[in-house]
Design a protein around this motif. Structure first.
Motif, PDB file in Angstrom:
ATOM      1  N   UNK A 188       2.087   2.481  11.746  1.00 48.15           N
ATOM      2  CA  UNK A 188       1.452   1.104  12.468  1.00 48.15           C
ATOM      3  C   UNK A 188       0.021   1.056  12.819  1.00 48.15           C
ATOM      4  N   UNK A 189      -0.737   2.321  12.969  1.00 55.02           N
ATOM      5  CA  UNK A 189      -2.024   2.365  13.089  1.00 55.02           C
ATOM      6  C   UNK A 189      -2.852   1.883  11.458  1.00 55.02           C
ATOM      7  N   UNK A 190      -2.242   2.292  10.704  1.00 59.12           N
ATOM      8  CA  UNK A 190      -2.780   1.912   9.485  1.00 59.12           C
ATOM      9  C   UNK A 190      -2.560   0.398   9.100  1.00 59.12           C
ATOM     10  N   UNK A 191      -1.592  -0.408   9.540  1.00 63.68           N
ATOM     11  CA  UNK A 191      -1.713  -1.667   9.429  1.00 63.68           C
ATOM     12  C   UNK A 191      -2.602  -2.638   9.842  1.00 63.68           C
ATOM     13  N   UNK A 192      -3.334  -1.956  10.943  1.00 65.58           N
ATOM     14  CA  UNK A 192      -4.383  -2.574  11.647  1.00 65.58           C
ATOM     15  C   UNK A 192      -5.635  -2.817  10.339  1.00 65.58           C
ATOM     16  N   UNK A 230      -6.764  -5.572  -0.049  1.00 63.95           N
ATOM     17  CA  UNK A 230      -6.983  -4.903  -1.283  1.00 63.95           C
ATOM     18  C   UNK A 230      -6.842  -3.361  -1.244  1.00 63.95           C
ATOM     19  N   UNK A 231      -6.201  -2.851  -0.401  1.00 62.89           N
ATOM     20  CA  UNK A 231      -5.678  -1.569  -0.298  1.00 62.89           C
ATOM     21  C   UNK A 231      -4.776  -0.990  -1.159  1.00 62.89           C
ATOM     22  N   UNK A 232      -5.032   0.057  -1.977  1.00 63.51           N
ATOM     23  CA  UNK A 232      -4.163   0.638  -2.984  1.00 63.51           C
ATOM     24  C   UNK A 232      -3.149   1.435  -2.490  1.00 63.51           C
ATOM     25  N   UNK A 285       1.071  -1.157   0.066  1.00 61.25           N
ATOM     26  CA  UNK A 285      -0.014   0.034   0.076  1.00 61.25           C
ATOM     27  C   UNK A 285       0.923   1.329  -0.163  1.00 61.25           C
ATOM     28  N   UNK A 286       0.653   2.099  -0.825  1.00 64.68           N
ATOM     29  CA  UNK A 286       1.072   3.406  -0.796  1.00 64.68           C
ATOM     30  C   UNK A 286       0.733   4.461   0.099  1.00 64.68           C
ATOM     31  N   UNK A 287       1.416   5.089   0.954  1.00 65.19           N
ATOM     32  CA  UNK A 287       0.971   5.903   1.966  1.00 65.19           C
ATOM     33  C   UNK A 287       1.759   7.027   1.667  1.00 65.19           C
ATOM     34  N   UNK A 288       0.718   8.478   1.900  1.00 70.42           N
ATOM     35  CA  UNK A 288       1.120   9.644   1.525  1.00 70.42           C
ATOM     36  C   UNK A 288       0.717  10.398   3.038  1.00 70.42           C
ATOM     37  N   UNK A 289       1.563  10.782   3.835  1.00 65.27           N
ATOM     38  CA  UNK A 289       1.009  11.509   5.258  1.00 65.27           C
ATOM     39  C   UNK A 289       1.572  13.160   4.845  1.00 65.27           C
ATOM     40  N   UNK A 290       0.773  14.141   5.108  1.00 65.93           N
ATOM     41  CA  UNK A 290       1.066  15.292   5.035  1.00 65.93           C
ATOM     42  C   UNK A 290       0.506  15.950   6.154  1.00 65.93           C
ATOM     43  N   UNK A 291       1.056  17.413   6.535  1.00 69.98           N
ATOM     44  CA  UNK A 291       0.799  18.111   7.606  1.00 69.98           C
ATOM     45  C   UNK A 291       0.374  19.465   7.154  1.00 69.98           C
TER      46      UNK A 291
END
Length: 108
Positions: free
Chosen positions: A22-26, A33-35, A1-7
């Motif tokens: 770590x929370x998104x791994x839940x 099937x998360x893209x 899964x591609x993860x984009x974190x912005x602030x």
């Protein structure tokens, strides 16, 4: 899964990034099937807001959470909402009526 974190008005520290990943791994445990996922962390005055859009196969899930306490509590609330949406989406993808159709078929 591609993860984009912005602030937005937030310094994204490495512990904050690690906490989100770590929370998104839940969510990945429940639904494989998360893209990709886009997470935006915002602070406006004293309100901490976390919002995320998760692109899964078959649906785009969006959730947001606003908390007065701290960013970690907002992330926890956000993940709970996303987890519930992914479980609901997974249930919709399942075909629950297959067994009923087999039971009703006459024997020949």
């Amino acid at each position: 899964m591609n993860l984009n974190i912005s602030g937005h008005h937030v310094d994204l520290t490495p512990p904050l990034r690690d906490y989100v990943t770590t929370k998104l791994k839940r969510i990945e445990r429940h639904f494989d099937n998360l893209i990709n996922a886009d997470v935006v962390l915002t602070v406006e005055k004293l309100r901490h807001k976390a919002e995320a859009t998760v692109h899964a196969s078959g649906a785009d899930l969006h959730a947001e959470a606003t908390v007065d306490d701290n960013m970690y509590a907002a992330i926890d609330s956000l993940i709970d909402k996303l987890d519930q949406q992914t479980r609901r989406h997974k249930e919709k993808l399942r075909d629950h009526h297959v067994r009923e159709a087999v039971k009703r078929m006459p024997l020949q």
